[in-house]
Structure formats: structure tokens, C-alpha cells
Design an enzyme around this catalytic site. Sequence first.
Site, PDB file in Angstrom:
ATOM      1  N   ASP A 264     -12.655 -37.815 -45.996  1.00 19.70           N
ATOM      2  CA  ASP A 264     -11.661 -37.146 -46.839  1.00 19.70           C
ATOM      3  C   ASP A 264     -12.037 -37.330 -48.311  1.00 19.70           C
ATOM      4  OD1 ASP A 264      -8.413 -36.291 -46.280  1.00 19.70           O
ATOM      5  OD2 ASP A 264      -9.039 -36.718 -48.342  1.00 19.70           O
ATOM      6  N   ILE A 265     -11.859 -36.287 -49.081  1.00 25.16           N
ATOM      7  CA  ILE A 265     -12.250 -36.318 -50.497  1.00 25.16           C
ATOM      8  C   ILE A 265     -11.325 -37.230 -51.311  1.00 25.16           C
ATOM      9  CG2 ILE A 265     -10.863 -34.370 -51.371  1.00 25.16           C
ATOM     10  CD1 ILE A 265     -13.474 -33.343 -52.701  1.00 25.16           C
TER      11      ILE A 265
ATOM     12  N   ASN B 199      -0.893 -33.540 -39.619  1.00 18.05           N
ATOM     13  CA  ASN B 199       0.234 -32.931 -40.314  1.00 18.05           C
ATOM     14  C   ASN B 199       0.334 -31.472 -39.889  1.00 18.05           C
ATOM     15  OD1 ASN B 199       0.885 -35.259 -41.887  1.00 18.05           O
ATOM     16  ND2 ASN B 199      -0.911 -34.823 -43.149  1.00 18.05           N
TER      17      ASN B 199
ATOM     18  N   GLU C  17      -1.603 -29.305 -45.894  1.00 21.84           N
ATOM     19  CA  GLU C  17      -2.156 -28.621 -47.067  1.00 21.84           C
ATOM     20  C   GLU C  17      -3.236 -27.618 -46.698  1.00 21.84           C
ATOM     21  OE1 GLU C  17      -3.685 -31.586 -49.694  1.00 21.84           O
ATOM     22  OE2 GLU C  17      -1.729 -32.537 -49.976  1.00 21.84           O
ATOM     23  N   VAL C  18      -4.062 -27.983 -45.742  1.00 26.89           N
ATOM     24  CA  VAL C  18      -5.199 -27.134 -45.388  1.00 26.89           C
ATOM     25  C   VAL C  18      -4.908 -26.494 -44.029  1.00 26.89           C
ATOM     26  CG1 VAL C  18      -7.673 -27.037 -44.948  1.00 26.89           C
ATOM     27  CG2 VAL C  18      -6.771 -28.620 -46.666  1.00 26.89           C
TER      28      VAL C  18
ATOM     29  N   HIS D 296      -6.717 -30.102 -38.362  1.00 23.90           N
ATOM     30  CA  HIS D 296      -7.503 -31.313 -38.575  1.00 23.90           C
ATOM     31  C   HIS D 296      -6.699 -32.533 -38.189  1.00 23.90           C
ATOM     32  CE1 HIS D 296      -5.359 -30.241 -42.268  1.00 23.90           C
ATOM     33  NE2 HIS D 296      -5.230 -31.532 -42.490  1.00 23.90           N
TER      34      HIS D 296
ATOM     35  N   HIS E  97      -6.522 -36.676 -39.093  1.00 21.14           N
ATOM     36  CA  HIS E  97      -6.934 -37.745 -39.991  1.00 21.14           C
ATOM     37  C   HIS E  97      -7.155 -39.001 -39.148  1.00 21.14           C
ATOM     38  CE1 HIS E  97      -5.239 -35.811 -43.770  1.00 21.14           C
ATOM     39  NE2 HIS E  97      -4.588 -35.130 -42.829  1.00 21.14           N
TER      40      HIS E  97
HETATM   41  P1  5GP Z   1      -3.236 -32.274 -44.811  1.00 22.32           P
HETATM   42  O1  5GP Z   1      -2.136 -32.611 -45.762  1.00 22.32           O
HETATM   43  O2  5GP Z   1      -3.479 -30.790 -44.703  1.00 22.32           O
HETATM   44  O3  5GP Z   1      -3.029 -32.925 -43.475  1.00 22.32           O
HETATM   45  O4  5GP Z   1      -4.531 -32.958 -45.398  1.00 22.32           O
HETATM   46  C1  5GP Z   1      -5.591 -32.279 -45.976  1.00 22.32           C
HETATM   47  C2  5GP Z   1      -6.605 -33.295 -46.408  1.00 22.32           C
HETATM   48  O5  5GP Z   1      -7.783 -32.613 -46.804  1.00 22.32           O
HETATM   49  C3  5GP Z   1      -6.174 -34.158 -47.579  1.00 22.32           C
HETATM   50  O6  5GP Z   1      -6.203 -35.534 -47.186  1.00 22.32           O
HETATM   51  C4  5GP Z   1      -7.214 -33.851 -48.665  1.00 22.32           C
HETATM   52  O7  5GP Z   1      -7.581 -34.980 -49.420  1.00 22.32           O
HETATM   53  C5  5GP Z   1      -8.370 -33.314 -47.868  1.00 22.32           C
HETATM   54  N1  5GP Z   1      -9.213 -32.340 -48.572  1.00 22.32           N
HETATM   55  C6  5GP Z   1      -8.791 -31.265 -49.287  1.00 22.32           C
HETATM   56  N2  5GP Z   1      -9.830 -30.587 -49.772  1.00 22.32           N
HETATM   57  C7  5GP Z   1     -10.937 -31.249 -49.366  1.00 22.32           C
HETATM   58  C8  5GP Z   1     -12.333 -31.016 -49.556  1.00 22.32           C
HETATM   59  O8  5GP Z   1     -12.768 -30.069 -50.208  1.00 22.32           O
HETATM   60  N3  5GP Z   1     -13.190 -31.895 -48.980  1.00 22.32           N
HETATM   61  C9  5GP Z   1     -12.732 -32.964 -48.248  1.00 22.32           C
HETATM   62  N4  5GP Z   1     -13.668 -33.763 -47.720  1.00 22.32           N
HETATM   63  N5  5GP Z   1     -11.435 -33.202 -48.042  1.00 22.32           N
HETATM   64  C10 5GP Z   1     -10.542 -32.360 -48.597  1.00 22.32           C
END
Ligand code: 5GP
Length: 123
Positions: free
Chosen positions: A33-34, A91, A99-100, A104, A106
Site C-alpha cells: 500500500d502506498i 472495505n 476508495e478504490v 482489494h 488489505h
Molecule cells: P480502500 O479504502 O479502497 O479499501 O483502500 C484503498 C487503498 O489503496 C488505500 O489504503 C490507499 O493507500 C491505497 N492506494 C491508493 N492509491 C494507491 C496507489 O496508487 N498505489 C498503491 N500501492 N496504493 C494505493
Amino acid sequence: MNYDTDNIFAKILRGEIPSDKVYEDDYALAFNDITPQAPVHVLVIPKGEYISFDDFSATGSVEEISGFYQAVQKVAAQLKLQDDGYRVISNMGANAHQEVMHYHLHILAGCDLGRMIKSGLAE
Ligand code: 5GP
């Protein structure tokens, strides 16, 4: 909601955006994760176009679903996380702050992760 082929993880899958790859097979790609929330914070994504846990579980093939979850376990094993333990989170949707919009998981590990969520939400 339709799958957006321009989401950030789709671009990572196509190699248009770099990622710090941890593991890859026919069913899944795992990368760091970034913005890590723990000493180990790996994202595992299926190769197919699925928006969320809900979408993947409802419409993924048995082969994709079993292959994906086996890949999650392989990532944990590769990182030797079994002995001390780890947390797997997905999530899904607005209340969970997804968010994405590419499914996915984690994988969080490397320290005591505390309770599952902050206390008091059930009140
Ligand atoms: P969500 O809230 O959708 O479950 O989590 C999305 C995750 O994607 C977040 O923890 C965020 O830090 C990670 N993320 C967003 N953009 C990028 C990216 O460009 N590269 C990587 N490696 N992680 C990302």
C-alpha cells in the site's frame, strides 16, 4: 455501478502505474500500500474487473474466487505472517470508506493491530 477501467488498480494491473509488487499469479496481484497503516500493509487484488467484495463474491467464477483467496494465503505465507498473525480487511462501499473501486483485500501485520474497529460504534 459499472466497473471503471480507469481506476488506479486497473492501471496498476495494466502496468501503466508502477507498484511495489509482492506476489503475482494467474488470479491475483499483491503490492505494498502506498500509505501503509501498519509495518506490513499489502493490497491483494483479483486480475478480473470486479468493483468490490460484493461484486466479486456474487459474480466471480469459482475458479477466480478460490484462486484469489489461495493467493491471499500465499502472500501471508511468503511474508511469514502466520506465527504472529495478521488481519485481512475489505472495505465495501460508502460506510466502509472504500476508495478504490477495484476489489482489494488489505493484509495488515507486523505489530499488535489492536481491536478490530474503534470502540463505541454499536452505541
Ligand atoms: P480502500 O479504502 O479502497 O479499501 O483502500 C484503498 C487503498 O489503496 C488505500 O489504503 C490507499 O493507500 C491505497 N492506494 C491508493 N492509491 C494507491 C496507489 O496508487 N498505489 C498503491 N500501492 N496504493 C494505493
